[in-house]
Structures are given as C-alpha cells and as structure tokens.
Scaffold this active site. Structure first.
Site, PDB file in Angstrom:
ATOM      1  N   GLU A 261      12.629 -45.222 -13.015  1.00  0.00           N
ATOM      2  CA  GLU A 261      11.595 -44.922 -14.012  1.00  0.00           C
ATOM      3  C   GLU A 261      11.087 -43.513 -13.759  1.00  0.00           C
ATOM      4  OE1 GLU A 261       6.921 -46.130 -14.756  1.00  0.00           O
ATOM      5  OE2 GLU A 261       8.332 -47.749 -14.273  1.00  0.00           O
ATOM      6  N   GLU A 266       1.131 -39.356 -17.820  1.00  0.00           N
ATOM      7  CA  GLU A 266       0.431 -40.589 -17.485  1.00  0.00           C
ATOM      8  C   GLU A 266      -0.908 -40.263 -16.835  1.00  0.00           C
ATOM      9  OE1 GLU A 266       1.541 -44.956 -15.693  1.00  0.00           O
ATOM     10  OE2 GLU A 266       2.310 -43.195 -14.634  1.00  0.00           O
TER      11      GLU A 266
END
Length: 445
Positions: A261, A266
């Site tokens: 990932e 974020e």
C-alpha cells in the site's frame, strides 16, 4: 550462469534472484551497471540483457568493413546503418535484437530510450570479455528503469465516473461512515462535475441516528491496475474539518497487505503536514538516511505490527495538507513507483518549481528532471525492501471517512470539540468543506 528478465527484475539459475549468487551483487539493472562501472568488479563476462525497446546507438567507427558486414548480418531485420561522419556510425536497433558483446566491442557512447515495453525472455548467456574494455553501457540498462514514462490514462472531470468503481463496503478502518454506491452518490450530489473540476464529497445536510449508519461518503477504486508507473494528481481542494480522514492512495485490490500500500495523501482532523506512508507484509523496512525533504516517522513498513503505522514520512511543507493546502489553492501530488524505489512529490499551486510537464499534463514525463528537486518522500528499493516484490498490481483509491482507527484515536489531541462520533453525528454543517476537488489525474507507464 544464465540471466533472464522477469516481472520482478532479473533472475538467475532456476529463477533464483542473482543476488543469491554472490554477496553484494546488485539486484536491479541500474545497480548492476553501477557495480561494474565502479571498477570493483572482476568479471570476465557481461550479461546480454534483452529488452523490447527501440534505442539509438552511437558507436565509434568499426575498424574495418568486415565489422560492418558482421553487424549487418547480426541484425538483419531490425537495424539501420547511417554514416555519421568520418569517425561515427549510427545504428537504430530493436533492443530485443541487441547482442551486447558485439556493440560493446565498439564502445557504446549514448543510448536514447523511446518507449518502455514488456521484456521478452533472455536468449543468450554471458559472453567472455576482457575487464579492460570500457563498459560504457549504463544508459542501455537504464532503459529498464529510466525516468521517462508515457501517458496511459487521463482522468478529466468528464471521465471520472467511468474511471473508478464505487466500493459500497463496510469501512475497513472502522470509521463513522457509510460508503454508498454510484447511483446514490450521483443522486445525492456526492460526486459531480463542477465547471472544469470534479467534486467528491460527503453528506453535509443530515444529522445521524446514533444507532444508524455513518455519514454518507464515497470510496473510489480505479478499474485499471498499475505496476511501475507515475501518477499525477491536480488537486484544488481536499476535505477539511474535525473528524475527517481523507486519503489518496494505492494498493493491491485482492490481498492486502500483500502487494503493498502506498499512501500518497493522508491526514486527520486538519492536522498537517501531509503524510506519505508504505504498508507491507513483514520484511520491508527503510533506511534512516534518505534523499528527501520530509522527515521519517517509523522505518518498519510491516502492517502487522505497530498498530499498522507503516513506514511514513511527514512532508516539510505546511501547506501540503488540510486548510493550509486549500487556502493556497491546492497543488500537485505525484507518486513514482519503479524498481529503484517509490518517490512522492508535492508542489504547491503557487510554486515556481512545478515541472511544466506536470503543470500542463504532458504526454510523457521524465522524473529524472524532477529529481533535481528532491522528493518530499523517498522509499528506496534495498535488500531490506525489494520494491517489485512488495508493490504490484495497484489500483488508485480516493476516499473520505470519519473518526475510525486513526482520526478517532487522536481526536482528543487535535483541538476538536466533544467526541469524534458525537461531532460527526450532530454537526452536518461542519462538513460543507469536506470535499475533494480534482482538475485531473494522469497516469504514466
């Protein structure tokens, strides 16, 4: 010893990576070249690597007509010869026909890559070669991992809905969110084209039943998957507000954490700066010293430990996330994945250092030029983390959740009122600015 290229790099006898044959032997083609050219190698051979690319070679003139005839016989279908003056002959050869020993005997000076294509099987073994002959072929091997990528997908406001799947699933991060399908998202105005941009937002009108589902939002996943690539995101606005947890990221759709990932954008609760993070199965870790402007957090990327914090980098730019990002008109994020490593870049909207090819959406990008400006986050491929082994077949995801494992756990430390779930339930108007606004996404391979 036999070598052949695979989707995971170069392999040796029976598919064993050739790093197993000698301690310190490099893994990637570019590292292999650096190793040989460093002068520390004592090989009597050089690999005849075969790749399906077109290249232009400039070589010193052969010493006799016999050499020219031999070359023409050696490349009967895929070569053209043109006199380049008294001392040079220019050749254009399909690299999958290239026999390295022949060309190296003339000393390769330059190679120009035109397009990266899949690699066919290797057909030859090492050739004996005197170590005193200059091995000036680094640019050929660099074609495998070169910084030039060609445009493969363009996502504009008119094509956003066709590019993505809507994942109406329970939130894996246990957020106070209800991911809805495409029909509900369109009818509620959670996704829509607005002028020359595309909006992705959460519901900002309804109070929630404490015993009912969470706040309506969307989780998008690209229909296409990518291996080595560059993705550029032109973002004008990102979700903001207490309780928010927006993300732009990539992962393998089938087997997380297998396939890895990459979190590109974020953060939570308006707390900047942006964080780029990798999450992997056990075994991948990052060195502490890296060529980046950001600062390391954890170095172990293993998603099964440390509450799945992964190995992260906090950006140095305060306007890389949240309200500061929005007040500055947004900017561009880019991620590059290659066998050499994973780089994440950020350029604020008003930055004078934005590459023209990023700003104007060129049909190809050369990240070698970007490297003149250090990436915000650098995750190099090393023995401790082979990029091709840990990151593959990625979809691009965009989502907005609330509270959950991260935003909820640090909510009380973020200066936000009450509890996270109560705030999300009872203050729909607080989420009027909880939206992404994209001008485009471009993917290069």
């Amino acid at each position: 010893m036999w070598l052949y290229p695979t989707s995971r790099g170069l392999a040796g006898v029976n598919g064993i990576p050739f790093t197993r044959f000698e301690e310190g032997f490099p893994r990637t083609p570019a590292a292999f070249v650096r190793f040989i050219n460093s002068g520390s190698a004592h090989f009597q051979a050089v690999a005849e690597l075969v790749y399906a690319c077109s290249v232009s070679l400039t070589v010193p003139a052969p010493s006799s007509r016999d050499d020219i005839s031999l070359a023409q016989a050696h490349y009967p279908r895929h070569s053209t010869f043109a006199k380049g003056g008294l001392t040079d002959i220019h050749l254009t050869i399909a690299l999958n026909e290239l026999k390295m020993a022949r060309i190296i005997s003339w000393n390769i000076l330059t190679v120009e890559r035109s397009r990266h294509l899949p690699s066919p099987p290797l057909t030859q073994t090492y050739r004996n070669m005197k170590p005193t002959i200059p091995l000036l072929f680094s640019s050929i091997l660099a074609t495998v991992n070169a910084g030039t990528y060609s445009l493969s997908d363009t996502v504009l406001p008119s094509s956003f809905l066709d590019f993505f799947n809507f994942e109406a699933i329970p939130d894996p991060t246990h957020g106070r969110v209800n991911y809805v399908g495409k029909g509900a998202a369109v009818s509620q105005g959670l996704v829509k084209q607005s002028g020359s941009n595309f909006i992705i937002r959460a519901d900002s009108t309804n109070k929630l039943d404490p015993d009912g589902p969470g706040r309506d939002s969307v989780r998008l996943s690209s229909k296409n998957t990518y291996n080595n690539h560059v993705a550029v995101f032109d973002v004008h606005h990102m979700p903001q507000g207490c309780g928010t947890w927006p993300a732009i990221w990539e992962k393998n759709p089938n087997s997380w954490p297998e396939g890895g990932e990459i979190d590109i954008v974020e953060g939570v609760n308006d707390q900047g700066p942006n964080a780029a993070t990798l999450h992997t199965p056990p075994g991948c870790s990052m060195p502490s010293s890296r060529d980046q402007t950001g600062s390391n957090t954890d170095l172990n990327c293993d998603a099964t430990i440390n509450d799945n914090r992964g190995c992260g980098v906090h950006f140095s730019s305060g306007n890389s996330y949240g309200p500061a990002f929005n007040n500055n008109g947004g900017g561009w994020y880019a991620v590059e994945q290659s066998p050499e490593g994973i780089n994440v870049y950020f350029w604020p909207r008003n930055s004078g250092s934005v590459p023209d090819e990023v700003k104007h959406g060129a049909r190809s990008v050369n990240t070698d030029d970007w490297h003149q400006g250090t990436p915000s986050a650098n995750f190099p491929g090393t023995r401790s983390c082979d990029i091709d082994d840990y990151f593959y077949e990625h979809t691009i995801l965009i989502n907005l959740t609330f509270c959950g494992d991260w935003a909820g756990s640090v909510y009380g430390d973020s200066g936000c009122p009450g509890t996270c779930v109560d705030y999300v339930n009872n203050n729909p108007g607080a989420f009027k600015n909880a939206y992404f606004e994209f001008a485009s996404i471009r993917v290069y391979e």
